[in-house]
Design a protein around this motif. Structure first.
Motif: not given
Ligand SMILES: Cc1ncc(C[n+]2csc(CCOP(=O)(O)OP(=O)(O)O)c2C)c(N)n1
Ligand code: SF4
Ligand SMILES: [Mg+2]
Lengths: 353, 248
Positions: A313, A316, A320-321, A325
């Motif tokens: 978590d 990720r 931030n995209g 991942s």
């Protein structure tokens, strides 16, 4: 000073005593029993006190009492026991008391198993007990680092008036490695003028407390706690990185899992792959910014944990995209092999070097 | 003018939040007077419970800790182990000590911790609004025992003093009441003796004090005192259960 060969759990005890810890309250649970055993043997020799409490709940509440009197105090346990301690940990965080808590994680949920795991990441980094609080969470990958972090951890606890957690796993507690107990730098620590030692008729009573019945006061207290956590985020991030900038895959792993990942990386390098590593040492505060160093066309960040994806978590959040991942984990006490991690990396790169 | 009465230095000037006629206040006062008379106020560290006495840390004029529900004996243990020469007491209600905190009180006694425990038994959960406690009498109504405590479902009320007196580490165990001036004097005497056990390093001591909760019992203060006398004392006999033998 020369190096001595020590088992991880015993090194925990030795480091704590070196750091000036003279009070230990605990309750037996595998795989950390060598810690209370070591403390029961060694603390009396230095004028310290060991108490085997009736439960982990009692042990952490004894820590609360001792810390409120200004003592350097510690408790240790493993996952189910740490779950029981959450009540006291929340009170300690609320009352802003310094102490050191060691969790040698084992498999869960429930009674789980006694083999190593990393399944308490959420519990450790999100507060664990009730309320909006944080622990300073440090995750060593070898025994020397664990010793150094414990010695420093007591100072950090005093500096921030906050509980510090050493998050290890069964593996680091059980293995043996050479360690050196370096002289620690003396820090300028704030004077403990808030402790309860009796007024001696010289001052107003001191009160150790986490109750604020007035909501405005409780909100102010929470805002103050958040300011403290913000300062930790600015000053206490610890991370070790390897080839982060120009790798095609970056692995993120902490604790002993990071060592296995490192072996996998060496293997992959021999095959011509470019693979980096981000090893968070502080899990709270988390080294989010380190992930910004990864190049935009990196093929993926592979998080490896001994759980089903908890630190994932935070990775990720950090990415931030921006970069894909991936996750690889073993759980229940199963340990990822270097080959399995390497395979996952080969898969991400589709054979491209 | 000659001073005939002075408030004890053991209490602060803060006005307490207790309901009219509640005997928590009387118990605070005699605990505070005992500490003052024994000269231990300046080295006293008290532990407040979760319950109606949660704010006791504002009332006792000494260093204080506020403990989690039931954990006061563990907190007091941590304090006393760090500061063995200080005077350490815990103040707990019956939900706190006899329900959620049974393990902590039993094992503090069992280890013979040199601490003093004041156990306020009002046969109810006062603070949360009158729920059944382990000490609620058979037939007594509570918000979670609306038909009265049913022995078949809930068992008989627990007698903590009798139980604790069987533990070797407990050196002083006495049950008192504060329902009349004579009983208040006896209660104070017991608290003084209990505190001396700690001061002399003899071990663990506890005084159970039968106390009223007019608000949740649904009585006037005077009726509540009478109810305590007629119903609680017959089930919870007053008296000493344990004290060190002469010369020991
Ligand atoms: C862990 C936890 N469970 C429940 C509560 C709620 N609670 C607060 S006070 C109390 C009962 C207190 O009763 P007692 O100890 O008899 O004290 P009294 O108010 O009667 O003096 C309870 C259940 C709490 N604060 N914490
Ligand atoms: S609720 Fe009962 S115990 Fe609590 S202060 Fe009021 S009368 Fe006293
Ligand atoms: Mg009660």
């Amino acid at each position: 000073m020369s190096k001595v060969l020590m088992k991880g759990n015993e090194a925990v005890g030795a480091a704590a005593i070196k750091a000036g810890c003279r009070f230990f309250f605990g309750y037996p649970i595998t795989p950390q029993n060598e810690i209370p055993e070591y403390m029961s043997r060694e603390l009396p020799k230095v004028g310290g006190v060991f108490v085997q409490a009736e439960s982990e709940i009692a042990a952490i509440n004894m820590v609360y009492g001792a810390a409120g009197c200004g003592a350097r105090v510690m408790t240790s346990s493993s996952s189910p026991g740490i779950a029981l301690k959450q009540e006291g940990i929340s009170y300690i965080a609320g009352a802003e008391l310094p102490c050191l808590i060691v969790n040698m994680m084992r498999g869960g949920p429930g009674l789980g198993g006694i083999q190593p795991s990393q399944t308490d990441y959420f519990q450790a980094t999100r507060g664990g007990g009730n309320g909006d609080y944080r622990l300073l969470v440090l995750a060593p990958a070898n025994i020397q680092e664990m010793v150094d972090l414990i010695i420093e951890g007591f100072d950090l606890a005093d500096e921030y008036r906050n509980p510090v957690m050493i998050l290890g796993d069964g593996m680091i507690g059980q293995m043996m490695e050479p360690v050196e107990f370096k002289e620690r730098k003396k820090r300028d620590l704030p004077e403990k003028d808030w402790i309860t030692t009796g007024t001696k008729g010289k001052r107003k009573p001191n009160i150790i407390n986490s109750l604020y019945l007035n909501p405005e006061e409780l909100e102010d207290h929470n805002i103050w706690l958040q300011e403290k956590y913000k300062k930790m985020k600015e000053k206490e991030v610890r991370v070790e990185s390897y080839n982060v900038e120009d790798s095609d895959v970056v692995i993120s792993a902490y604790g002993t899992t990071a060592r296995i990942a490192r072996t996998a990386i060496s293997k992959l390098e021999k095959e011509g792959y470019k693979v980096g590593l981000i090893r968070p040492i502080s899990l709270f505060p988390y080294p989010f910014e380190e992930f910004n160093k990864i190049k935009d066309d990196c093929k993926g960040v592979l998080t490896v944990e001994m759980n089903t994806g908890q630190m994932l978590d935070d990775v990720r959040i950090a990415l931030n995209g921006r970069i894909p991942s991936y996750f690889y984990g073993r759980t229940g006490g199963m340990v990822p092999t270097p080959e399995a991690i390497a395979n996952k990396v080969r898969e991400i790169l589709g054979g491209e070097k | 003018m000659a001073i005939v009465f002075e408030k004890t230095k053991g209490l602060t000037d803060v006005q307490t939040h207790y309901c009219p006629g509640c005997t928590h206040g009387i118990i605070h006062r005699i605990v505070a007077e005992a500490m003052e008379e024994l000269g231990v106020l300046e080295k006293a560290i008290g532990v407040a419970p979760v319950g109606c006495a949660v704010l006791a840390y504002n009332y006792f004029n000494c260093d204080m800790h506020e403990a989690a529900h039931g954990r006061a004996p563990a907190v007091a243990t941590g304090i006393k182990r760090v500061l063995p020469d200080n005077f350490v007491f815990a103040y707990q209600g019956d939900g706190d000590l006899a329900s959620i905190g049974t393990a902590e009180i039993v094992h503090a006694a069992h280890r013979g911790e040199r601490i003093s425990s004041i156990f306020v038994n009002n046969a109810i959960y006062g603070m949360t609004g009158g729920q059944m406690a382990p000490t609620t009498l058979v037939g007594q109504k509570a918000t979670t025992a609306p038909y009265g405590r049913d022995e078949a479902l809930c068992g008989k009320p627990i007698r903590m003093s009798e139980m604790l007196a069987t533990i070797d580490g407990a050196k002083f165990v006495e049950r008192v009441s504060v329902n009349s001036p004579a009983n208040v004097r006896k209660a104070k005497k017991a608290i003084l003796e209990c505190f001396k056990i700690q001061i002399e390093g003899k071990g663990f001591g506890i005084v159970e004090v039968l106390s009223t909760c007019p608000t949740n019992w649904g009585y006037t203060p005077v009726e509540a005192l009478r109810w305590l006398e007629n119903n609680m004392i017959p089930y919870y006999p007053l008296g000493n259960f344990k004290r060190p033998e002469e010369g020991k």
